[in-house]
Structure formats: structure tokens, C-alpha cells
Design a protein around this motif. Structure first.
Motif: not given
Length: 250
Positions: A11-12, A15, A19, A210
Motif C-alpha cells: 500500500y505504501t 500511495v 503521489l 494513475c
């Protein structure tokens, strides 16, 4: 862990990917320093060469947003002078990427970011009249821009140096840069597909998820550029570039 289009992502990482997409959208609509922050983030997660190919379709999507909004402001006088040498630079960058390993690739990206920071600091102090509108200068900047955009999607500062030295107004500067990068990024696609093999169907599908974050970043960039003062805008770009160089180096 999530399995997305042959990628195993926690999940990191997901993210961070979103970003990066957000920063790319911001960068293409005027907040150019944001892309300098996005490049090392993606390289840390995916590796230098893979990250360049993964980022390219996101850049093209963001370029389309920028061209749609700023297309009327492009100055084709400068674009025509930049394109030929930039294309040669892309060819040289493709060759360079084929002969170096990933760690050297990331080191070169870091050096480019440091050099870009130096160029922007120099631009802040240089007399605008000290850089004439000569063909040799356009050809040199186009070539360097072509090499750096191929090696690490890092030509933003090179183009900023050239276009700002030509004293373009803010919207004209953004519109000219938008058309330049849309054309040169499309030109790079076959080399990523067939020479580096850094783009495939799975990576493109990952790019597509994205797209909403690219669109959001593009909208935020437009809003910020309308409101931010020129002197603060310049130092924001310089600060983000410095942080990006540290991230890439370590």
C-alpha cells in the motif's frame, strides 16, 4: 501486497505511485519543480531505468492536459529551433541507457538534478541580457534537453533555463514547454518500447489507474500558478529540486 498487472505492490508503494502521478500533473501545468521531486520517488521504488519507462506515459497524459489548457500561448519560433537537436539528444540518451547498469543510471540522474539546481541558481543571478537569442544556444539546449529527458525525464530545468532566458511571459513559457514535451515524449515512446523495453501493456495499465491523480495534479497546478507570486514560485522550484537531488543520491 496487491497484485496489479504483474506488479506486486504494497500500500505504501501504491500511495507513492499516486503521489508521483499527482506531482507530474502539477508540474506540467506550471509547477515544474514538482516533477523533480517525482523522479527520485519513482526511481527509489522501481529502479532508475524501469522508473523512466513507467513515468513516460504518465508524462504524456499530463502533457495533454497542459497543451489543452495552454496551447494558445505556445511560441513556435523557439519550438522549431529546439526540436531537431532535441531529437538527436534522445538518440544519444537511448544509446547511453543501453550501456550502463541501473546504479550508474541512478547516479547520472542524481548528477543531472544537481546540475539543474545549479543552473536555476545561476539563472536567478544572471543578467537576462547575457544569454542572446542565438541559434547555437537553442541547439545546445535542445540537445542537452533531449539527452536528459531520455536518461531520466529530467529536461524540465534545461528547458526552464532556455525559455526563461528568452524572457517569455509566464503563460507563454508554460505553453511553449507543454508543446515541446508532448512532442519529444511521443518521440521517445518507440525507443522505450523496442530498445529499452521499459514499456509494456502491464506498465501502461498501471499508468492508466494513475490518470485521476494526474488530472487532479494538473488542476491544482493551474490554480496555484494563477495565484503564486513570481519570486516565491522560483524559490519553490529551486527548493524542490534540491530535495530531489538528495533523495536520488541516497
Amino acid at each position: 501486497m496487491l497484485e496489479l498487472f504483474s506488479y506486486s505492490l504494497d500500500y505504501t508503494t501504491l500511495v507513492l505511485l499516486f503521489l508521483v502521478a499527482f506531482f507530474i500533473g502539477m508540474a506540467k501545468t506550471g509547477m515544474h519543480g514538482a516533477s523533480m521531486f517525482a523522479v527520485p520517488l519513482l526511481a527509489i521504488v522501481f529502479g532508475g531505468k524501469v522508473s523512466v519507462g513507467l513515468m513516460l506515459p504518465m508524462l504524456i497524459m499530463a502533457d495533454l492536459f497542459a497543451v489543452k489548457y495552454y496551447h494558445r500561448h505556445a511560441n513556435w519560433y523557439f519550438l522549431i529551433k529546439l526540436f531537431p537537436s532535441a531529437a538527436i539528444g534522445v538518440l544519444v540518451g537511448t544509446w547511453l541507457g543501453n550501456i550502463i547498469d541501473d546504479q550508474v543510471f541512478k547516479t547520472i540522474m542524481s548528477v543531472i538534478i544537481f546540475a539543474s539546481l545549479g543552473l536555476m541558481l545561476w539563472m536567478g543571478k544572471a543578467n537576462k541580457d547575457s544569454i542572446p537569442d542565438y541559434l547555437w544556444f537553442a541547439l545546445m539546449m535542445g540537445f542537452v534537453g533531449g539527452v536528459t529527458t531520455m536518461v531520466g525525464n529530467l529536461a524540465g530545468s534545461v528547458m526552464a533555463l532556455y525559455l526563461l532566458s528568452m524572457r517569455l511571459p509566464k503563460n507563454e513559457y508554460i505553453g511553449t514547454a507543454a508543446w515541446f514535451f508532448l512532442a519529444i515524449n511521443l518521440f521517445k515512446v518507440p525507443f522505450h518500447l523496442f530498445s529499452w523495453e521499459s514499456i509494456d501493456l502491464n506498465s501502461f495499465l498501471l499508468n492508466l489507474i494513475c490518470l485521476p491523480f494526474i488530472a487532479l495534479g494538473a488542476w491544482v497546478g493551474i490554480v496555484i500558478v494563477k495565484r503564486i507570486e513570481e519570486k516565491y514560485y522560483r524559490w519553490l522550484v529551486i527548493g524542490m529540486t534540491g530535495l530531489a537531488s538528495v533523495l536520488m543520491l541516497f
